[in-house]
Design a protein around this motif. Structure first.
Motif, PDB file in Angstrom:
ATOM      1  N   GLU A 130       0.847  -1.197   0.000  1.00 11.99           N
ATOM      2  CA  GLU A 130       0.000   0.000   0.000  1.00 11.99           C
ATOM      3  C   GLU A 130       0.885   1.250   0.000  1.00 11.99           C
ATOM      4  OE1 GLU A 130      -3.884   1.679   2.448  1.00 11.99           O
ATOM      5  OE2 GLU A 130      -2.752  -0.007   3.257  1.00 11.99           O
ATOM      6  N   ARG A 152      -6.689   8.151  -3.736  1.00  8.18           N
ATOM      7  CA  ARG A 152      -6.414   7.469  -2.454  1.00  8.18           C
ATOM      8  C   ARG A 152      -7.570   6.546  -2.063  1.00  8.18           C
ATOM      9  NH1 ARG A 152      -4.508  12.353  -0.412  1.00  8.18           N
ATOM     10  NH2 ARG A 152      -2.264  12.378  -0.460  1.00  8.18           N
ATOM     11  N   ASN A 153      -8.800   7.031  -2.235  1.00  4.94           N
ATOM     12  CA  ASN A 153      -9.963   6.206  -1.907  1.00  4.94           C
ATOM     13  C   ASN A 153     -10.016   4.956  -2.782  1.00  4.94           C
ATOM     14  OD1 ASN A 153     -10.874   7.860   0.162  1.00  4.94           O
ATOM     15  ND2 ASN A 153     -12.198   9.045  -1.185  1.00  4.94           N
ATOM     16  N   LYS A 156      -7.427   2.572  -1.458  1.00  4.87           N
ATOM     17  CA  LYS A 156      -7.884   1.909  -0.225  1.00  4.87           C
ATOM     18  C   LYS A 156      -8.877   0.788  -0.542  1.00  4.87           C
ATOM     19  CE  LYS A 156      -6.682   5.137   3.260  1.00  4.87           C
ATOM     20  NZ  LYS A 156      -5.338   4.665   3.418  1.00  4.87           N
ATOM     21  N   THR A 159      -6.974  -2.272  -1.902  1.00  3.14           N
ATOM     22  CA  THR A 159      -5.958  -2.869  -1.026  1.00  3.14           C
ATOM     23  C   THR A 159      -6.488  -4.151  -0.400  1.00  3.14           C
ATOM     24  OG1 THR A 159      -5.020  -0.699  -0.548  1.00  3.14           O
ATOM     25  CG2 THR A 159      -4.504  -2.460   1.000  1.00  3.14           C
ATOM     26  N   SER A 170      -0.413  -5.698   3.973  1.00  6.59           N
ATOM     27  CA  SER A 170      -1.448  -5.307   3.024  1.00  6.59           C
ATOM     28  C   SER A 170      -0.789  -5.164   1.663  1.00  6.59           C
ATOM     29  CB  SER A 170      -2.065  -3.963   3.424  1.00  6.59           C
ATOM     30  OG  SER A 170      -2.734  -4.085   4.650  1.00  6.59           O
TER      31      SER A 170
END
Length: 185
Positions: A130, A152-153, A156, A159, A170
């Protein structure tokens, strides 16, 4: 002499049992994984890709995975076989660090994630950490004219957390991340 032959035969039987049990555990364990131990084939832009084999992305608008010592050739997987004290290897890694810093000047004071400058043992690792993906967010957001928050979202959401929340770090599959990135509006 006869005792040695009997002892060798017994040892052979014991080792066959141990190796056989090990193989059954590995095979059975693979069947509880999400892919059931099989490859995952993804069709993207009319082409088929294997999600568990690293791909090369040259465009600035995509996340980049680990470097490959075999040029992403799945038929010839393998590492460089150069140790961490090998001068030639250290020069290659330093050149990768310099190139990464030139391509990401906004991250100049940030520590470079190791997987972005070192190849994996197979040269075909499809995943990065990540942290490795986060290092690239700013540049990709800029090139694609997206907000960093949106990228970024997405990161996430893409991930994968460690197995059972315990085993391993992760990770992010670079191919799947780039496919999802292409679908962002």
């Amino acid at each position: 002499m006869k005792n040695h032959i009997v002892a060798a035969f017994r040892l052979t039987l014991v080792m066959l049992a141990v190796v056989g049990i090990y193989l059954l555990i590995v095979y059975g364990g693979s069947k509880i994984l999400p892919t059931k131990g099989n490859t995952e084939i993804i069709t993207w832009n009319g082409q088929k890709f294997y999600a568990n084999i690293g791909q090369e992305f040259k465009s600035e608008k995509y996340f980049h995975g680990r470097p490959s010592s075999v040029n992403y050739n799945a038929a010839g997987s393998g590492g460089s076989n150069k140790g961490p004290s090998n001068e030639e290897y250290l020069d290659i890694v330093q050149k990768r660090i310099d190139t990464l810093k030139i391509n990401h000047p906004e991250m100049n004071n940030t520590k470079v994630p190791v997987e972005l400058v070192t190849a994996s043992g197979s040269g075909l690792d499809p995943d990065i950490s990540e942290e490795g993906a986060m290092y690239q967010v700013k540049k990709i957001a800029e090139v694609r004219n997206l907000s960093e928050e949106k990228v970024r979202n997405l990161l996430k959401n893409q991930t994968e957390k460690p197995f059972l929340g315990l085993l391993g770090p992760s990770k992010v599959n670079v191919l799947k991340l780039n496919m999802a990135l292409d679908q962002l509006k």
